[in-house]
Design a protein around this motif. Structure first.
Motif, mmCIF file in Angstrom:
data_model
loop_
_atom_site.group_PDB
_atom_site.id
_atom_site.type_symbol
_atom_site.label_atom_id
_atom_site.label_comp_id
_atom_site.label_asym_id
_atom_site.label_seq_id
_atom_site.Cartn_x
_atom_site.Cartn_y
_atom_site.Cartn_z
ATOM 1 N N VAL A 65 53.324 11.562 19.386
ATOM 2 C CA VAL A 65 52.005 11.036 19.028
ATOM 3 C C VAL A 65 52.043 10.551 17.584
ATOM 4 C CG1 VAL A 65 49.539 11.536 18.836
ATOM 5 C CG2 VAL A 65 50.906 12.665 20.604
ATOM 6 N N ILE A 66 51.560 9.352 17.362
ATOM 7 C CA ILE A 66 51.503 8.816 16.006
ATOM 8 C C ILE A 66 50.107 8.999 15.429
ATOM 9 C CG2 ILE A 66 53.346 7.131 16.412
ATOM 10 C CD1 ILE A 66 51.174 5.000 16.756
ATOM 11 N N PRO A 67 49.973 9.128 14.109
ATOM 12 C CA PRO A 67 48.643 9.166 13.475
ATOM 13 C C PRO A 67 48.013 7.776 13.538
ATOM 14 C CG PRO A 67 50.330 10.150 12.057
ATOM 15 C CD PRO A 67 51.042 9.372 13.127
ATOM 16 N N ALA A 68 47.453 7.444 14.695
ATOM 17 C CA ALA A 68 47.113 6.055 15.016
ATOM 18 C C ALA A 68 45.745 5.618 14.509
ATOM 19 C CB ALA A 68 47.172 5.857 16.532
ATOM 20 N N ARG A 69 44.940 6.542 13.993
ATOM 21 C CA ARG A 69 43.608 6.160 13.509
ATOM 22 C C ARG A 69 43.668 5.861 12.012
ATOM 23 N NH1 ARG A 69 40.529 9.751 15.853
ATOM 24 N NH2 ARG A 69 39.608 8.298 17.345
ATOM 25 N N LEU A 70 43.318 4.638 11.648
ATOM 26 C CA LEU A 70 43.351 4.180 10.260
ATOM 27 C C LEU A 70 41.941 3.829 9.802
ATOM 28 C CD1 LEU A 70 46.380 1.734 10.655
ATOM 29 C CD2 LEU A 70 46.459 4.028 9.662
ATOM 30 N N VAL A 153 45.544 11.807 13.368
ATOM 31 C CA VAL A 153 45.834 11.990 14.791
ATOM 32 C C VAL A 153 44.555 11.721 15.574
ATOM 33 C CG1 VAL A 153 46.500 13.645 16.562
ATOM 34 C CG2 VAL A 153 47.674 13.651 14.357
ATOM 35 N N PRO A 154 44.584 10.818 16.550
ATOM 36 C CA PRO A 154 43.366 10.477 17.291
ATOM 37 C C PRO A 154 43.080 11.476 18.404
ATOM 38 C CG PRO A 154 45.167 9.102 18.036
ATOM 39 C CD PRO A 154 45.733 9.982 16.946
ATOM 40 N N LEU A 155 42.420 12.575 18.066
ATOM 41 C CA LEU A 155 42.093 13.574 19.074
ATOM 42 C C LEU A 155 41.137 12.992 20.113
ATOM 43 C CD1 LEU A 155 41.538 16.712 16.816
ATOM 44 C CD2 LEU A 155 43.543 16.167 18.199
ATOM 45 N N ARG A 171 50.012 20.922 16.468
ATOM 46 C CA ARG A 171 49.719 21.433 17.801
ATOM 47 C C ARG A 171 49.403 20.353 18.815
ATOM 48 N NH1 ARG A 171 49.031 26.714 18.717
ATOM 49 N NH2 ARG A 171 49.324 25.936 20.838
ATOM 50 N N TYR A 172 48.948 19.180 18.363
ATOM 51 C CA TYR A 172 48.729 18.075 19.291
ATOM 52 C C TYR A 172 50.015 17.248 19.374
ATOM 53 C CZ TYR A 172 45.983 14.584 21.847
ATOM 54 O OH TYR A 172 45.478 13.737 22.827
ATOM 55 N N GLN A 173 51.118 17.980 19.552
ATOM 56 C CA GLN A 173 52.451 17.383 19.576
ATOM 57 C C GLN A 173 53.357 18.360 20.303
ATOM 58 O OE1 GLN A 173 53.810 14.191 19.071
ATOM 59 N NE2 GLN A 173 53.374 14.258 16.876
ATOM 60 N N PHE A 346 41.240 20.529 29.774
ATOM 61 C CA PHE A 346 41.642 19.311 29.062
ATOM 62 C C PHE A 346 42.781 19.559 28.073
ATOM 63 C CE2 PHE A 346 36.950 17.920 29.769
ATOM 64 C CZ PHE A 346 37.170 17.842 31.125
ATOM 65 N N SER A 347 42.893 18.758 27.036
ATOM 66 C CA SER A 347 44.134 18.671 26.252
ATOM 67 C C SER A 347 44.598 19.993 25.656
ATOM 68 C CB SER A 347 43.949 17.643 25.128
ATOM 69 O OG SER A 347 43.862 16.350 25.640
ATOM 70 N N TYR A 348 43.693 20.759 25.092
ATOM 71 C CA TYR A 348 44.061 22.048 24.507
ATOM 72 C C TYR A 348 43.847 23.194 25.497
ATOM 73 C CZ TYR A 348 44.762 20.452 19.651
ATOM 74 O OH TYR A 348 45.245 19.868 18.506
ATOM 75 N N GLY A 349 43.729 22.867 26.782
ATOM 76 C CA GLY A 349 43.390 23.865 27.780
ATOM 77 C C GLY A 349 44.593 24.491 28.452
ATOM 78 N N ASP A 350 44.344 25.112 29.589
ATOM 79 C CA ASP A 350 45.358 25.815 30.352
ATOM 80 C C ASP A 350 46.070 24.852 31.309
ATOM 81 O OD1 ASP A 350 44.901 28.452 29.254
ATOM 82 O OD2 ASP A 350 42.977 28.433 30.308
ATOM 83 N N ALA A 351 46.946 25.396 32.151
ATOM 84 C CA ALA A 351 47.833 24.560 32.947
ATOM 85 C C ALA A 351 47.810 24.936 34.416
ATOM 86 C CB ALA A 351 49.261 24.649 32.409
#
Length: 355
Positions: A65-70, A153-155, A171-173, A346-351
């Motif tokens: 993931v790139i820090p895509a928000r500028l 990072v575009p959460l 953590r978002y990586q 969702f993204s930070y959730g369980d599996a």
């Protein structure tokens, strides 16, 4: 039975949308579903290893993931803009979402913030049918090398925070992220630790990687009722010769192919040849798998819990009963159980593990 987008709606209490990552990656919960017996069990994510068999191939998406928000400004009016990089075309040549777009016509030049003494500019060179702007950056040889300084990072928007926190960068990586290019994380991989991957290897599994650079379109809700009318955004992928060979060896020995995440699954199902082998090389995929899709490359899926009406939920529903439409009911029943058991979504959730 023809399914429509509204067939994939479900109700989720807002408090189950995970806003923060757990202190440790492997502390996530795991809902295990056996497609043959329809048996479901509750476990911890690290218990996933008990289901691996020697010779299985565990395929993960190593996109970073790139820090895509500028942040930017109009140097003439001082009007402020948000730029979200979507896809690189060439060094300093990107498609991006620009807000407010109406104030960024073709020819407009924006000045990036946080650049220090050396100004960096973004000039709008093209606008596509979706309203995305093509930007030509100047003032730096390759903006990609400066994104860690300039970008955020575009959460996902359902993480209701006004600003990114420092821990999000880590953590978002995934711990195995390598090739930079995604604007959203391949979130099923967020649960893995180096220790889990090492233990998978010790148990005789082949740990291998594909690359799919995740774009914003993957997470867009399906707005049309007829699923056949939905148009997927295409995304770039790479399958290395080593990964293709590892999967071929797995198949030859009678092992199973595990896809970690819907992105890995879409790569493999897009790269599978008519004879069932996985072709090495680079390409693009706009694969939209929904019931009754028939899978040819993947036997086991590790995935998170997905948004209502999303293409990801439809894909998982298809995987729950390949070639049939019954998988939708099975997955929505599993989601109801996950809600009752207070799983994190969702993204930070369980599996989930679908076997």
């Amino acid at each position: 039975m023809n399914l429509s987008a509204s067939d994939f709606d479900y109700q989720l209490p807002p408090e189950l949308i995970a806003q923060e990552p757990l202190p440790r990656r492997d502390q996530s919960r795991l809902l295990v579903y056996d497609r043959k017996t329809q048996r479901r069990t509750h476990a911890q994510f690290r218990d996933l290893l008990a289901h691996l068999q020697p010779g299985d191939a565990l395929v993960l998406n190593n996109s970073r993931v790139i820090p895509a928000r500028l942040r930017a400004r109009n140097p003439r009016t001082d009007g402020r803009f948000e730029i979200l990089l979507v896809e690189e075309q060439a060094p300093n040549d990107w498609w991006a979402m620009v807000r407010p777009g109406k104030r960024a016509p073709i020819g407009a030049t924006l000045e990036l913030l946080r650049t220090g003494n050396a100004p960096m500019l973004a000039t709008v060179t093209e606008v596509n049918a979706e309203g995305h702007r093509r930007l030509r950056f100047s003032g730096e040889e390759n903006i990609l090398t400066r994104l860690d300084e300039l970008g955020e990072v575009p959460l996902p928007p359902y993480i209701a925070r006004t600003e990114m926190r420092p821990e999000d960068r880590a953590r978002y990586q995934t711990v195995y992220a390598d090739a930079a290019g995604s604007v959203a994380a391949p979130t099923a991989g967020l649960h893995f630790t180096p220790e889990i991957l090492d233990e998978a290897r010790r148990r005789g599994a082949k740990v291998c990687f594909v690359t799919l650079h995740v774009g914003l379109g993957t997470f867009a809700p399906v707005k049309v009722e007829a699923l056949a009318d939905h148009v997927m955004h295409s995304e770039r992928f790479i399958v290395s010769a080593g990964t293709a060979a590892a999967i071929a060896a797995t198949r030859a020995a009678g092992g199973r192919v595990w896809a970690v995440g819907t992105t890995s699954l879409r790569v493999l199902e897009s790269a599978v040849a008519p004879d069932g082998t996985i072709r090495a090389g680079a390409g693009r995929t706009a694969l939209f798998a929904y019931p009754p899709f028939q899978f040819r490359a993947v036997d086991v899926l590790v995935t998170n819990f997905h948004l209502p009406r999303s293409t990801l939920l439809m894909l998982v529903s298809a995987f729950a009963a390949p070639g049939k439409t019954e998988g939708r009911a099975s997955i929505l029943a599993l989601y109801e159980e996950a809600v009752r058991e207070r799983y994190r979504f969702f993204s930070y959730g369980d599996a989930m593990l679908v076997m």
